[in-house]
Design an enzyme around this catalytic site. Sequence first.
Site, PDB file in Angstrom:
ATOM      1  N   HIS A  13       0.842  -1.200   0.000  1.00 21.69           N
ATOM      2  CA  HIS A  13       0.000   0.000   0.000  1.00 21.69           C
ATOM      3  C   HIS A  13       0.877   1.250   0.000  1.00 21.69           C
ATOM      4  O   HIS A  13       1.960   1.275   0.602  1.00 21.69           O
ATOM      5  CB  HIS A  13      -1.001   0.005   1.152  1.00 21.69           C
ATOM      6  CG  HIS A  13      -0.433  -0.030   2.537  1.00 21.69           C
ATOM      7  ND1 HIS A  13       0.017   1.093   3.182  1.00 21.69           N
ATOM      8  CD2 HIS A  13      -0.270  -1.055   3.412  1.00 21.69           C
ATOM      9  CE1 HIS A  13       0.429   0.766   4.392  1.00 21.69           C
ATOM     10  NE2 HIS A  13       0.287  -0.540   4.559  1.00 21.69           N
ATOM     11  N   ASP A  55      -0.203   4.321   1.017  1.00 21.14           N
ATOM     12  CA  ASP A  55      -0.596   5.328   2.019  1.00 21.14           C
ATOM     13  C   ASP A  55       0.091   5.081   3.351  1.00 21.14           C
ATOM     14  O   ASP A  55       0.659   4.014   3.604  1.00 21.14           O
ATOM     15  CB  ASP A  55      -2.126   5.341   2.202  1.00 21.14           C
ATOM     16  CG  ASP A  55      -2.678   4.050   2.768  1.00 21.14           C
ATOM     17  OD1 ASP A  55      -2.198   2.963   2.358  1.00 21.14           O
ATOM     18  OD2 ASP A  55      -3.577   4.101   3.623  1.00 21.14           O
ATOM     19  N   GLU A 107      -4.972   1.705   2.548  1.00 25.88           N
ATOM     20  CA  GLU A 107      -5.019   0.486   3.363  1.00 25.88           C
ATOM     21  C   GLU A 107      -5.229   0.813   4.829  1.00 25.88           C
ATOM     22  O   GLU A 107      -5.756  -0.010   5.572  1.00 25.88           O
ATOM     23  CB  GLU A 107      -3.721  -0.305   3.196  1.00 25.88           C
ATOM     24  CG  GLU A 107      -3.726  -1.691   3.846  1.00 25.88           C
ATOM     25  CD  GLU A 107      -3.289  -1.702   5.312  1.00 25.88           C
ATOM     26  OE1 GLU A 107      -3.504  -2.714   5.969  1.00 25.88           O
ATOM     27  OE2 GLU A 107      -2.745  -0.677   5.810  1.00 25.88           O
ATOM     28  N   GLU A 114       4.111  -6.105   3.794  1.00 21.44           N
ATOM     29  CA  GLU A 114       3.909  -5.451   5.091  1.00 21.44           C
ATOM     30  C   GLU A 114       5.082  -5.779   6.021  1.00 21.44           C
ATOM     31  O   GLU A 114       5.766  -6.781   5.840  1.00 21.44           O
ATOM     32  CB  GLU A 114       2.619  -5.955   5.741  1.00 21.44           C
ATOM     33  CG  GLU A 114       1.341  -5.486   5.063  1.00 21.44           C
ATOM     34  CD  GLU A 114       0.905  -4.090   5.501  1.00 21.44           C
ATOM     35  OE1 GLU A 114       1.692  -3.386   6.156  1.00 21.44           O
ATOM     36  OE2 GLU A 114      -0.228  -3.707   5.174  1.00 21.44           O
ATOM     37  N   HIS A 125       3.105   2.724  12.833  1.00 26.73           N
ATOM     38  CA  HIS A 125       2.175   3.718  13.381  1.00 26.73           C
ATOM     39  C   HIS A 125       2.756   4.471  14.579  1.00 26.73           C
ATOM     40  O   HIS A 125       2.064   5.271  15.189  1.00 26.73           O
ATOM     41  CB  HIS A 125       0.813   3.105  13.759  1.00 26.73           C
ATOM     42  CG  HIS A 125       0.163   2.353  12.630  1.00 26.73           C
ATOM     43  ND1 HIS A 125      -1.094   1.813  12.720  1.00 26.73           N
ATOM     44  CD2 HIS A 125       0.589   2.055  11.372  1.00 26.73           C
ATOM     45  CE1 HIS A 125      -1.402   1.206  11.572  1.00 26.73           C
ATOM     46  NE2 HIS A 125      -0.387   1.340  10.753  1.00 26.73           N
TER      47      HIS A 125
HETATM   48 ZN   LIG Z   1       0.754  -1.486   6.380  1.00 28.50          ZN
END
Ligand SMILES: [Zn+2]
Length: 360
Positions: free
Chosen positions: A76, A78, A132, A161, A335
Amino acid sequence: MRDMQNPLTPEVLADPVALTRALVDIESVSLNEKAITDCVEEVLRGVPHLRTYRHSNTVMARTELGRPQRVVLAGHLDTVPLNGNFPSTMRGDLMYGCGTSDMKSGVAFALHLAVTLADPRYDVTYFFYEAEEIESRYNGLTLVSQSHPEWLQADFAVLLEPTYGIVEAGCQGTMRAIVTTRGERAHAARSWHGVNAIHGAGEVLRRLGAYEARRVTIEGCDYREGLNATGIHGGVAGNVIPDLCEIEINYRYAPDRDPAGAEAHLREVFAGFDLRVTDAAAGAAPGLDSPAAQEFLAAVGAAPIGKLGWTDVARFAAMGIPALNFGPGDPNLAHHKDEHVELTKIRDGAATLHRWLAPA
Ligand SMILES: [Zn+2]
């Protein structure tokens, strides 16, 4: 079109580390992926051995070499919102910045190979998608699976990922449910006229406390389940016996169970109580038995482990495509404000993928 120059130059594309950094430095918080997608699309359209397609801010490019097997490399574009961690910075062997781990280092693997590997041993579909990190109605993989399912046809998929350079296979399913206990309101001064629904929740909590979650081994991968209360709501006023209590339940289940099996299990655990399922997502079996998956594991050279969190491998599995997770980032850093990736993990992972895809 963009009026700035594309930072993804041939020199940058040739080096997965430089490419990771260049991708991180194009801001692409979810729903703001146009600039990065324009850059990636322009690169792919300039590669003679690829055919390139775009849908919204999702771009797909594929070889058409007539190989007997096709594999997908997917990532992804984003990121989660910036948190004082843009643009990237370097500290020794570490690259810091939003998206370094989740997952522009993985995207860099795919884009580097797309440009540099003209004759892979399988046909390869390179898939770069939007949104995503937010609700699935925006997810580029979901959107393309509905609008152009043929773009995703393949025998095997690798989702890039963060896994810290090991294979995390399949993924667990997740189910949310609400268990409700009911009673009868009364004045707290004459509580014997009522039935206390919050007291009724005690038995639900007792069953959760005594619950022994399964550990399941599938194709050599361990999956550890979890059944937990994640919320509890009840009460009318400080002088009223409550007539309703709701306990929110989250069940993480191994991929030998489907959502129907997971629900049946919850109904067994909470027999005698009112239970309502509010959300469910199927898991994905490891799917390691295909020749492409076996060769991938051989290239990695380390045993796979089961993926515990839900990821988009489940969307591939729902399309009948076995998929696993493999990326250089540390999933524990995704994150986070101090998100970073080790440069050696980028170099090693890119070499692994090259070993797997290069002609025999
Ligand atoms: Zn991810």
